[in-house]
Motif scaffolding. Structure first.
Motif, PDB file in Angstrom:
ATOM      1  N   ARG A  64      58.001 -12.215 -38.709  1.00 18.83           N
ATOM      2  CA  ARG A  64      56.974 -13.197 -39.054  1.00 18.83           C
ATOM      3  C   ARG A  64      57.555 -14.330 -39.894  1.00 18.83           C
ATOM      4  NH1 ARG A  64      51.241 -11.687 -42.051  1.00 18.83           N
ATOM      5  NH2 ARG A  64      50.440 -13.829 -42.245  1.00 18.83           N
ATOM      6  N   SER A  65      58.471 -14.005 -40.798  1.00 18.00           N
ATOM      7  CA  SER A  65      59.117 -15.036 -41.615  1.00 18.00           C
ATOM      8  C   SER A  65      60.008 -15.930 -40.763  1.00 18.00           C
ATOM      9  CB  SER A  65      59.945 -14.382 -42.736  1.00 18.00           C
ATOM     10  OG  SER A  65      59.128 -13.578 -43.565  1.00 18.00           O
ATOM     11  N   MET A  66      60.735 -15.334 -39.837  1.00 13.78           N
ATOM     12  CA  MET A  66      61.592 -16.122 -38.965  1.00 13.78           C
ATOM     13  C   MET A  66      60.764 -16.989 -38.012  1.00 13.78           C
ATOM     14  SD  MET A  66      64.621 -13.344 -38.099  1.00 13.78           S
ATOM     15  CE  MET A  66      65.679 -14.570 -37.340  1.00 13.78           C
ATOM     16  N   CYS A  67      59.614 -16.485 -37.583  1.00 14.37           N
ATOM     17  CA  CYS A  67      58.742 -17.271 -36.695  1.00 14.37           C
ATOM     18  C   CYS A  67      58.162 -18.484 -37.410  1.00 14.37           C
ATOM     19  CB  CYS A  67      57.620 -16.392 -36.156  1.00 14.37           C
ATOM     20  SG  CYS A  67      58.140 -15.233 -34.863  1.00 14.37           S
ATOM     21  N   SER A  68      57.997 -18.384 -38.722  1.00 21.28           N
ATOM     22  CA  SER A  68      57.516 -19.542 -39.470  1.00 21.28           C
ATOM     23  C   SER A  68      58.536 -20.672 -39.422  1.00 21.28           C
ATOM     24  CB  SER A  68      57.214 -19.150 -40.911  1.00 21.28           C
ATOM     25  OG  SER A  68      58.393 -18.722 -41.570  1.00 21.28           O
ATOM     26  N   ILE A  69      59.825 -20.316 -39.355  1.00 20.33           N
ATOM     27  CA  ILE A  69      60.864 -21.343 -39.198  1.00 20.33           C
ATOM     28  C   ILE A  69      60.753 -21.995 -37.828  1.00 20.33           C
ATOM     29  CG2 ILE A  69      63.363 -21.772 -39.212  1.00 20.33           C
ATOM     30  CD1 ILE A  69      63.683 -19.375 -41.022  1.00 20.33           C
ATOM     31  N   LEU A  70      60.294 -21.229 -36.843  1.00 21.74           N
ATOM     32  CA  LEU A  70      60.112 -21.758 -35.497  1.00 21.74           C
ATOM     33  C   LEU A  70      58.838 -22.591 -35.373  1.00 21.74           C
ATOM     34  CD1 LEU A  70      61.117 -18.619 -33.388  1.00 21.74           C
ATOM     35  CD2 LEU A  70      62.539 -20.567 -34.061  1.00 21.74           C
ATOM     36  N   GLY A  71      58.060 -22.659 -36.437  1.00 20.58           N
ATOM     37  CA  GLY A  71      56.841 -23.455 -36.413  1.00 20.58           C
ATOM     38  C   GLY A  71      55.598 -22.664 -36.096  1.00 20.58           C
ATOM     39  N   MET A  72      55.673 -21.345 -36.101  1.00 24.96           N
ATOM     40  CA  MET A  72      54.526 -20.488 -35.804  1.00 24.96           C
ATOM     41  C   MET A  72      54.028 -19.875 -37.116  1.00 24.96           C
ATOM     42  SD  MET A  72      56.205 -18.657 -32.438  1.00 24.96           S
ATOM     43  CE  MET A  72      54.829 -17.543 -32.216  1.00 24.96           C
ATOM     44  N   PHE A  73      52.965 -20.445 -37.630  1.00 24.83           N
ATOM     45  CA  PHE A  73      52.372 -19.962 -38.873  1.00 24.83           C
ATOM     46  C   PHE A  73      51.118 -19.159 -38.545  1.00 24.83           C
ATOM     47  CE2 PHE A  73      54.797 -23.710 -40.031  1.00 24.83           C
ATOM     48  CZ  PHE A  73      55.464 -23.299 -41.170  1.00 24.83           C
ATOM     49  N   VAL A  74      51.098 -17.918 -39.010  1.00 25.77           N
ATOM     50  CA  VAL A  74      49.996 -17.008 -38.693  1.00 25.77           C
ATOM     51  C   VAL A  74      49.293 -16.617 -39.980  1.00 25.77           C
ATOM     52  CG1 VAL A  74      49.339 -14.874 -37.536  1.00 25.77           C
ATOM     53  CG2 VAL A  74      51.379 -16.131 -36.782  1.00 25.77           C
ATOM     54  N   SER A  75      47.990 -16.752 -39.977  1.00 26.53           N
ATOM     55  CA  SER A  75      47.198 -16.350 -41.140  1.00 26.53           C
ATOM     56  C   SER A  75      46.061 -15.449 -40.676  1.00 26.53           C
ATOM     57  CB  SER A  75      46.633 -17.578 -41.866  1.00 26.53           C
ATOM     58  OG  SER A  75      45.733 -18.280 -41.037  1.00 26.53           O
ATOM     59  N   GLN A  76      45.630 -14.599 -41.573  1.00 28.38           N
ATOM     60  CA  GLN A  76      44.510 -13.720 -41.273  1.00 28.38           C
ATOM     61  C   GLN A  76      43.667 -13.543 -42.523  1.00 28.38           C
ATOM     62  OE1 GLN A  76      45.438  -9.586 -40.595  1.00 28.38           O
ATOM     63  NE2 GLN A  76      47.247  -9.662 -41.899  1.00 28.38           N
ATOM     64  N   ASN A  77      42.443 -13.116 -42.304  1.00 29.43           N
ATOM     65  CA  ASN A  77      41.584 -12.841 -43.452  1.00 29.43           C
ATOM     66  C   ASN A  77      41.914 -11.470 -44.016  1.00 29.43           C
ATOM     67  OD1 ASN A  77      40.686 -11.604 -41.143  1.00 29.43           O
ATOM     68  ND2 ASN A  77      38.545 -11.704 -41.696  1.00 29.43           N
ATOM     69  N   ASP A  78      41.063 -10.911 -44.770  1.00 29.83           N
ATOM     70  CA  ASP A  78      41.305  -9.640 -45.447  1.00 29.83           C
ATOM     71  C   ASP A  78      41.725  -8.570 -44.440  1.00 29.83           C
ATOM     72  OD1 ASP A  78      41.439  -7.515 -47.089  1.00 29.83           O
ATOM     73  OD2 ASP A  78      39.385  -7.641 -47.836  1.00 29.83           O
ATOM     74  N   PRO A  79      42.974  -8.120 -44.444  1.00 34.97           N
ATOM     75  CA  PRO A  79      43.404  -7.115 -43.462  1.00 34.97           C
ATOM     76  C   PRO A  79      42.708  -5.771 -43.640  1.00 34.97           C
ATOM     77  CG  PRO A  79      45.108  -7.458 -45.117  1.00 34.97           C
ATOM     78  CD  PRO A  79      44.060  -8.507 -45.362  1.00 34.97           C
ATOM     79  N   ARG A  80      42.046  -5.575 -44.767  1.00 29.07           N
ATOM     80  CA  ARG A  80      41.342  -4.315 -44.969  1.00 29.07           C
ATOM     81  C   ARG A  80      40.130  -4.193 -44.048  1.00 29.07           C
ATOM     82  NH1 ARG A  80      40.602  -4.730 -51.368  1.00 29.07           N
ATOM     83  NH2 ARG A  80      40.063  -6.841 -50.631  1.00 29.07           N
ATOM     84  N   GLN A  81      39.702  -5.319 -43.475  1.00 26.45           N
ATOM     85  CA  GLN A  81      38.589  -5.277 -42.526  1.00 26.45           C
ATOM     86  C   GLN A  81      39.013  -4.712 -41.170  1.00 26.45           C
ATOM     87  OE1 GLN A  81      35.478  -5.959 -43.266  1.00 26.45           O
ATOM     88  NE2 GLN A  81      35.972  -6.561 -45.367  1.00 26.45           N
ATOM     89  N   ARG A  82      40.287  -4.540 -41.008  1.00 31.73           N
ATOM     90  CA  ARG A  82      40.784  -3.940 -39.774  1.00 31.73           C
ATOM     91  C   ARG A  82      40.391  -2.477 -39.721  1.00 31.73           C
ATOM     92  NH1 ARG A  82      42.425  -1.018 -36.253  1.00 31.73           N
ATOM     93  NH2 ARG A  82      44.543  -0.860 -35.414  1.00 31.73           N
ATOM     94  N   ASP A  83      39.658  -2.095 -38.661  1.00 33.65           N
ATOM     95  CA  ASP A  83      39.185  -0.730 -38.490  1.00 33.65           C
ATOM     96  C   ASP A  83      40.328   0.132 -37.952  1.00 33.65           C
ATOM     97  OD1 ASP A  83      37.855   1.625 -38.034  1.00 33.65           O
ATOM     98  OD2 ASP A  83      36.098   0.675 -37.130  1.00 33.65           O
ATOM     99  N   LYS A  84      40.806   1.062 -38.764  1.00 34.97           N
ATOM    100  CA  LYS A  84      41.947   1.892 -38.374  1.00 34.97           C
ATOM    101  C   LYS A  84      41.597   2.891 -37.277  1.00 34.97           C
ATOM    102  CE  LYS A  84      44.496   0.013 -41.581  1.00 34.97           C
ATOM    103  NZ  LYS A  84      45.616  -0.878 -41.247  1.00 34.97           N
ATOM    104  N   ASN A  85      40.318   3.172 -37.101  1.00 40.52           N
ATOM    105  CA  ASN A  85      39.912   4.156 -36.096  1.00 40.52           C
ATOM    106  C   ASN A  85      39.738   3.555 -34.703  1.00 40.52           C
ATOM    107  OD1 ASN A  85      39.752   6.236 -38.071  1.00 40.52           O
ATOM    108  ND2 ASN A  85      37.718   5.499 -38.692  1.00 40.52           N
ATOM    109  N   VAL A  86      39.738   2.257 -34.620  1.00 44.64           N
ATOM    110  CA  VAL A  86      39.547   1.584 -33.331  1.00 44.64           C
ATOM    111  C   VAL A  86      40.896   1.405 -32.659  1.00 44.64           C
ATOM    112  CG1 VAL A  86      38.774  -0.536 -32.204  1.00 44.64           C
ATOM    113  CG2 VAL A  86      37.464   0.425 -34.093  1.00 44.64           C
TER     114      VAL A  86
END
Length: 398
Positions: A64-86
């Motif tokens: 992800r850090s190397m991709c930011s050098i390539l111009g790909m910036f990824v952001s997300q909201n609170d990752p705790r909202q990710r349902d681990k059971n799904v």
């Protein structure tokens, strides 16, 4: 809200229409080319690192850090909202790299639905299970994959085709909702300066080069709801609810969070529209000018160009010609015998004019032919002292 048309869901123009932004892009081009070449070199190393390291949190952070050098910036909201059971994500589809962006945030796999299997699809991060031409068999294979322990979460795109994500969503296919009865919707957005994020029928290689050329592309995995960013809550299929109804309900929810509408247009509608546009474009070009008589005639005969004849006012002389055209060959010869005689010095007019009407053009040609016949008979009579014999007199001798 009225559903947008298919073409409104797509971007056909890569460069901006605004003259000021286009001028800025032109000034940026030399720097962008140098940046693209540098990022191609770095991108090779990113691929090697991602292939060599095991799939874990450390690998995702490094890549992800190397991709930011390539111009790909990824952001997300609170990752705790990710349902681990799904075990199944459902997302809208806006670029050919959506599955790569999601894999930088959480381990997930996307099955290969179209294209060639092999090294290229593996390098792009697709899961190859076969059955690309049979969605029922593919869904069954995905259910078996999902039931295995320690397997990645599946990321599915029910639209099956990319859109610009500005006005509406393509109609969701029902087969992704036969894989699991509980899914977690994911809203994916992307922004890029100067140019469009994706253009229809552009190859993934071209899209990658444009990504390297532009300073940055921001991907966001979130949805704004009541002023806060968050993952969408998981959704389960209700009792006595069919997969088609479940797909519609998830689509409506995603469209609401995106601020767009659900449309009845499907992947097939997009493909059919693009085929129709490919067929219409040559027609429009051919109808303007082909600069070739043979090509124009072929287009008219084969129906690729519609021809509407002009309305022509029929003159008395044209009416007499149409009656002449209905004569038999014998009647025509007799009428030529009665043609007016020309004087010794009289010659058929050499001046030719191109009439507007096809009938008038034929009439002009017929008159010149009759004049030539009369002049030839006159010269023959003056030279031989008798009228030339016609085919009828010769047939009588025999």
């Amino acid at each position: 809200m009225e559903a947008p048309r298919v073409e409104q869901l797509l971007d056909f123009r890569r460069l901006p229409a605004d003259g000021f932004i286009l001028a800025l892009l032109v000034l940026y081009t030399p720097f962008g080319i140098c940046l693209m070449l540098l990022r191609i070199f770095i991108g090779i190393h990113v691929f090697l690192v991602s292939s060599a390291l095991p799939d874990n949190l450390l690998r995702r952070v490094i890549v992800r850090s190397m991709c930011s050098i390539l111009g790909m910036f990824v952001s997300q909201n609170d990752p705790r909202q990710r349902d681990k059971n799904v075990k199944t994500f459902i997302s809208n589809h806006i670029t050919q790299f959506d599955h790569n962006i999601m894999s930088l945030l959480t381990p997930c796999h996307t099955p290969l639905l179209d294209g060639q299997s092999g090294f290229v699809s593996w390098a792009r991060g697709y899961l190859e299970l076969g059955w690309m031409d049979n969605r029922t068999r593919l869904a069954e294979a995905l259910r078996q994959y999902s039931s295995m322990e320690a397997m990645r979460t599946l990321l599915l795109f029910p639209e099956e085709e990319t859109t610009n994500g500005k006005l509406g969503l393509l109609k969701f296919s029902s087969w992704p909702f036969t894989v699991d009865s509980t899914v977690q919707p994911v809203v994916l957005t992307a922004k890029r300066p100067f140019i469009s994020v994706s253009v229809v029928e552009s190859s993934w290689v071209a899209e990658l080069l444009w990504m390297f050329f532009i300073p940055f592309t921001v991907y966001q995995v979130s949805s704004v709801f009541l002023g806060a960013c968050r993952w969408l809550p998981s959704m389960s299929q209700m009792d006595e609810e069919s997969e088609e109804e479940f797909a519609v309900r998830v689509q409506e929810h995603l469209a609401t969070e995106l601020g767009v509408v659900s449309t009845p247009h499907t992947k097939s509608d997009k493909v059919e529209y693009l085929k129709r546009m490919k067929h219409i474009a040559p027609q429009a070009a051919n109808s303007v000018s082909t600069k070739c008589v043979d090509t124009t005639i072929t287009n008219l005969l084969e129906g690729r160009v519609q021809f509407t004849p002009e309305e022509v006012s029929v003159s008395p002389s044209s009416s007499s010609l149409s009656s002449k055209l209905r004569l038999t060959p014998c009647d025509l010869i007799s009428s030529l015998k009665k043609a007016p005689k020309y004087g010794p010095a009289a010659k058929p007019a050499s001046k030719m004019t191109f009439e507007k009407s096809p009938i008038d053009r034929h009439l002009s040609l017929q008159e010149r032919k009759e004049a030539l016949y009369a002049y030839a008979r006159r010269r023959y009579t003056e030279k031989h002292g008798s009228q030339p014999q016609t085919d009828e007199s010769q047939d009588g001798r025999h």
